[in-house]
Write a protein that holds these residues in place. Structure first.
Motif, PDB file in Angstrom:
ATOM      1  N   ALA A 118      20.251 -25.479  -8.874  1.00 44.52           N
ATOM      2  CA  ALA A 118      20.504 -24.501  -7.810  1.00 44.52           C
ATOM      3  C   ALA A 118      19.317 -23.557  -7.660  1.00 44.52           C
ATOM      4  CB  ALA A 118      21.766 -23.697  -8.126  1.00 44.52           C
ATOM      5  N   PRO A 119      18.965 -23.175  -6.420  1.00 44.80           N
ATOM      6  CA  PRO A 119      17.879 -22.205  -6.217  1.00 44.80           C
ATOM      7  C   PRO A 119      18.208 -20.892  -6.912  1.00 44.80           C
ATOM      8  CG  PRO A 119      18.553 -23.213  -4.140  1.00 44.80           C
ATOM      9  CD  PRO A 119      19.567 -23.620  -5.149  1.00 44.80           C
ATOM     10  N   TYR A 120      17.177 -20.216  -7.398  1.00 44.31           N
ATOM     11  CA  TYR A 120      17.380 -18.923  -8.060  1.00 44.31           C
ATOM     12  C   TYR A 120      17.881 -17.906  -7.037  1.00 44.31           C
ATOM     13  CZ  TYR A 120      16.388 -14.767 -10.876  1.00 44.31           C
ATOM     14  OH  TYR A 120      16.488 -13.603 -11.577  1.00 44.31           O
ATOM     15  N   GLY A 121      18.981 -17.256  -7.354  1.00 44.91           N
ATOM     16  CA  GLY A 121      19.557 -16.289  -6.426  1.00 44.91           C
ATOM     17  C   GLY A 121      20.991 -15.971  -6.812  1.00 44.91           C
ATOM     18  N   PRO A 122      21.749 -15.305  -5.923  1.00 43.93           N
ATOM     19  CA  PRO A 122      23.114 -14.860  -6.240  1.00 43.93           C
ATOM     20  C   PRO A 122      24.041 -15.989  -6.670  1.00 43.93           C
ATOM     21  CG  PRO A 122      22.340 -13.820  -4.214  1.00 43.93           C
ATOM     22  CD  PRO A 122      21.322 -14.842  -4.593  1.00 43.93           C
ATOM     23  N   ARG A 123      23.977 -17.157  -5.984  1.00 42.61           N
ATOM     24  CA  ARG A 123      24.887 -18.251  -6.336  1.00 42.61           C
ATOM     25  C   ARG A 123      24.561 -18.792  -7.725  1.00 42.61           C
ATOM     26  NH1 ARG A 123      29.423 -18.405  -3.905  1.00 42.61           N
ATOM     27  NH2 ARG A 123      29.674 -20.646  -4.091  1.00 42.61           N
ATOM     28  N   TRP A 124      23.282 -18.941  -8.020  1.00 46.68           N
ATOM     29  CA  TRP A 124      22.891 -19.412  -9.348  1.00 46.68           C
ATOM     30  C   TRP A 124      23.345 -18.425 -10.415  1.00 46.68           C
ATOM     31  CZ3 TRP A 124      19.727 -17.212 -13.086  1.00 46.68           C
ATOM     32  CH2 TRP A 124      19.445 -18.027 -14.191  1.00 46.68           C
ATOM     33  N   MET A 126      25.851 -16.403 -10.304  1.00 49.62           N
ATOM     34  CA  MET A 126      27.298 -16.500 -10.447  1.00 49.62           C
ATOM     35  C   MET A 126      27.669 -17.696 -11.330  1.00 49.62           C
ATOM     36  SD  MET A 126      30.224 -17.311  -7.592  1.00 49.62           S
ATOM     37  CE  MET A 126      29.796 -19.060  -7.593  1.00 49.62           C
ATOM     38  N   LEU A 127      27.061 -18.861 -11.070  1.00 49.24           N
ATOM     39  CA  LEU A 127      27.359 -20.052 -11.859  1.00 49.24           C
ATOM     40  C   LEU A 127      26.922 -19.867 -13.317  1.00 49.24           C
ATOM     41  CD1 LEU A 127      26.212 -22.809  -9.321  1.00 49.24           C
ATOM     42  CD2 LEU A 127      28.563 -22.174  -9.879  1.00 49.24           C
ATOM     43  N   ARG A 128      25.777 -19.229 -13.506  1.00 49.62           N
ATOM     44  CA  ARG A 128      25.281 -18.989 -14.865  1.00 49.62           C
ATOM     45  C   ARG A 128      26.225 -18.047 -15.621  1.00 49.62           C
ATOM     46  NH1 ARG A 128      20.549 -20.660 -17.996  1.00 49.62           N
ATOM     47  NH2 ARG A 128      20.583 -19.292 -19.789  1.00 49.62           N
ATOM     48  N   LYS A 129      26.706 -17.026 -14.943  1.00 50.59           N
ATOM     49  CA  LYS A 129      27.612 -16.062 -15.587  1.00 50.59           C
ATOM     50  C   LYS A 129      28.923 -16.733 -15.983  1.00 50.59           C
ATOM     51  CE  LYS A 129      29.886 -11.603 -14.910  1.00 50.59           C
ATOM     52  NZ  LYS A 129      30.128 -10.465 -13.976  1.00 50.59           N
ATOM     53  N   ILE A 130      29.463 -17.548 -15.074  1.00 48.81           N
ATOM     54  CA  ILE A 130      30.716 -18.252 -15.367  1.00 48.81           C
ATOM     55  C   ILE A 130      30.547 -19.128 -16.609  1.00 48.81           C
ATOM     56  CG2 ILE A 130      32.241 -20.099 -14.549  1.00 48.81           C
ATOM     57  CD1 ILE A 130      31.891 -18.942 -11.711  1.00 48.81           C
ATOM     58  N   SER A 131      29.450 -19.867 -16.663  1.00 49.36           N
ATOM     59  CA  SER A 131      29.198 -20.752 -17.806  1.00 49.36           C
ATOM     60  C   SER A 131      28.994 -19.945 -19.088  1.00 49.36           C
ATOM     61  CB  SER A 131      27.963 -21.616 -17.546  1.00 49.36           C
ATOM     62  OG  SER A 131      28.130 -22.386 -16.383  1.00 49.36           O
ATOM     63  N   ALA A 287      31.896 -15.154  -3.184  1.00 49.90           N
ATOM     64  CA  ALA A 287      32.247 -15.507  -4.562  1.00 49.90           C
ATOM     65  C   ALA A 287      33.059 -16.789  -4.644  1.00 49.90           C
ATOM     66  CB  ALA A 287      33.024 -14.354  -5.197  1.00 49.90           C
ATOM     67  N   LYS A 288      33.336 -17.391  -3.512  1.00 49.03           N
ATOM     68  CA  LYS A 288      34.207 -18.559  -3.492  1.00 49.03           C
ATOM     69  C   LYS A 288      33.578 -19.725  -4.251  1.00 49.03           C
ATOM     70  CE  LYS A 288      36.860 -21.436  -0.297  1.00 49.03           C
ATOM     71  NZ  LYS A 288      37.129 -21.730   1.125  1.00 49.03           N
ATOM     72  N   LEU A 289      34.353 -20.278  -5.168  1.00 50.19           N
ATOM     73  CA  LEU A 289      33.908 -21.417  -5.950  1.00 50.19           C
ATOM     74  C   LEU A 289      34.578 -22.661  -5.384  1.00 50.19           C
ATOM     75  CD1 LEU A 289      32.123 -21.879  -8.468  1.00 50.19           C
ATOM     76  CD2 LEU A 289      34.206 -21.830  -9.838  1.00 50.19           C
TER      77      LEU A 289
END
Length: 510
Positions: A118-124, A126-131, A287-289
């Protein structure tokens, strides 16, 4: 006399001086790192050879630790020393925190919807935090310690049940790591219990899929570097990736849908958490997953978290068989700390410094990802006095750095003592802060599952060495054991490690 010719000549001279000054200025201010002369159109792609991390290490011996290549129309810089890697991954980490476009992310990883690409940014983030919170935090790792120990016990029983029959160790290790991950991520094993001679057919198919991912992801696809040729798919890579994606998607879709059908009231696995987050954030588009992102995360865990760990353990045991004195010393340490009446637990690992040194040395000589996943320069910058253009792809030759004779004495020798008190690298760790050995990468894009991978590898190596004595098939000696590497993104063995395990603990342990 007309002034027109004079003006024309003056203008021509002025333009010539301007161009010369511009060229001179560009050469002094925008000096690219050294590297081999590129070929027309394909650039330096032919220089990569059949094993790119070997070829790039050889180029570094000629051109220095910072190399510039032109792969097709893409600027590529390669870091091949600890000091250069630190500048990219520490000093300029933010600038190199995104990924360049590539077919693997597009065709396999759900078009960049995963964590790895994933490109570096808000979505990445979010995914990193969840993991990080739900799977890789210290609490999560401690909560699921019993799962890893259970699955390693299953592996131990499977090996002991064979009566010293020869086994393909990598195959069993892969089932063990996949089942441990499966229980953490979705509350159940992925494959049936391993028994010698009766491996779950799905496990064979899964391992072949993971290996194929790593092989295809390791190919330098011409279409990634010469966009005009992408549609031709000259190497057939894109076609193979699309077919493989369909197989993985069917595998992951079945997991997600089956999990949705089960009652989730008492489930506390990662997939339940992801699905609950999806429901909670359903009205928040930011924030939708989505189901696709959930499957992409699962894909990352199953591909990056299984074969990397199992292949590292396979390399470790191969090295120990080749170095019987080291193997004997590890077994002595284990016998003193653990005894012979039980299996190793994760709580024992902190008291096993020599075992930890063996694992470190294995990661040094056989890093699971020898050539780092590519990063991309968001802006131009300067490294070692050289200009790094905006949009350049960065590759870090992890394999070459860990074998640098300027950093390591006898770098090709398997010597765990180098990491012990009094050794040359006693204070060096492998968690991304000491750039002499960075098997998990470093900086913002460091492997998210590093802590889990370390625990799993240490536990499996400790258990295999403690619970069994090992011998090679008849006619094969430690001296002629094949230690060649197979081609791919991860460092697979060219030939699987086939060995005879003989139990060495009290019978009731098995």
């Amino acid at each position: 006399m007309s002034v027109f010719p004079v003006i024309s000549v003056s203008a021509a001279v002025a333009i010539l001086v301007f161009l010369l000054l511009k060229r001179f200025t560009r050469n002094t201010q925008y000096r690219l790192p050294p590297g081999p002369k590129p070929w027309p159109v394909v650039g330096n792609l032919p220089h990569l050879g059949p094993v790119p991390h070997h070829s790039l290490a050889a180029l570094a011996r000629t051109y220095g630790p910072l190399i510039h290549l032109k792969l097709g129309f893409v600027d590529v810089v390669v870091a091949a020393s600890a000091s250069v890697a630190a500048q990219f991954l520490k000093t300029h980490d933010v600038n190199f925190s995104s990924r360049p476009p590539n077919s693997g992310a597009k065709y396999i990883a759900y078009n960049y919807k995963d964590l790895v690409f994933a490109p570096y940014g808000p979505r990445w983030r979010m995914l990193r935090k969840i993991s990080s919170v739900h799977l890789f935090s210290a609490k999560a790792l401690d909560d699921y310690r019993h799962v890893r120990q259970d699955e390693v016990s299953v592996l131990t029983r499977a090996l002991a049940s064979g009566g010293s029959k020869a086994v393909n160790l990598g195959q069993l290790l892969n089932v063990c790591t996949a089942n441990a991950l499966g229980r953490v991520m979705m509350g159940r094993r992925v494959f049936n219990d391993s028994r010698l001679g009766s491996i779950d057919p799905k496990a064979d198919e899964f391992k072949s899929m993971v290996v194929e991912v790593m092989v295809l992801a390791g190919v330098f696809n011409i279409g990634d570097f010469v966009p005009a040729l992408e549609w031709l798919d000259l190497q057939g890579v894109a076609s193979k990736m699309k077919k493989l994606h369909k197989r993985f998607d069917a595998f992951l879709t079945e997991i997600v849908e089956e999990h949705k059908r089960r009652s989730s009231d008492e489930q506390s696995d990662m997939l339940s958490t992801l699905l609950s987050l999806k429901e909670i954030d359903a009205d928040d588009d930011e924030a939708k997953l989505t189901d696709t992102e959930i499957k992409a995360l699962l894909l990352n865990m199953f591909t990056a978290g299984t074969d990397t760990s199992s292949s590292t353990v396979e390399w470790a045991l191969a090295e120990l068989i080749r170095h019987p004195k080291v193997l004997s010393q590890v077994q002595q340490e284990l016998d003193m700390v653990v005894g012979k009446d039980r299996l190793v637990s994760e709580l024992d690992l902190a008291q096993l410094p020599y075992l930890q040194a063996v694992v470190k040395e294995t990661f040094r000589l056989h890093p699971s990802t020898p050539l780092s996943l590519p990063r991309m320069a968001t802006e131009s910058c300067e490294i070692n006095g050289y200009h790094i253009p905006k949009g350049s792809t960065l590759l870090v030759n992890v394999w070459a750095i860990a074998r640098d004779p300027q950093q390591w004495s006898e770098p090709l020798e398997f010597r765990p003592e180098r990491f012990l008190p009094g050794g040359e690298k006693e204070s060096v760790d492998i968690r991304g802060n000491d750039f002499e050995v960075i098997p998990f990468g470093a900086g913002r894009r460091i492997c998210a599952g590093m802590s889990l991978g370390l625990r799993m590898v240490q536990l499996m190596v400790a258990t295999l060495v403690h619970a069994f004595n090992w011998s090679l098939p008849e006619g094969l000696t430690a001296e002629n054991l094949n230690m060649d590497e197979a081609y791919g993104l991860t460092l697979q063995r060219a030939s699987p490690l086939v060995v005879h395990p003989r139990p060495r603990l009290s019978a009731h342990v098995y």
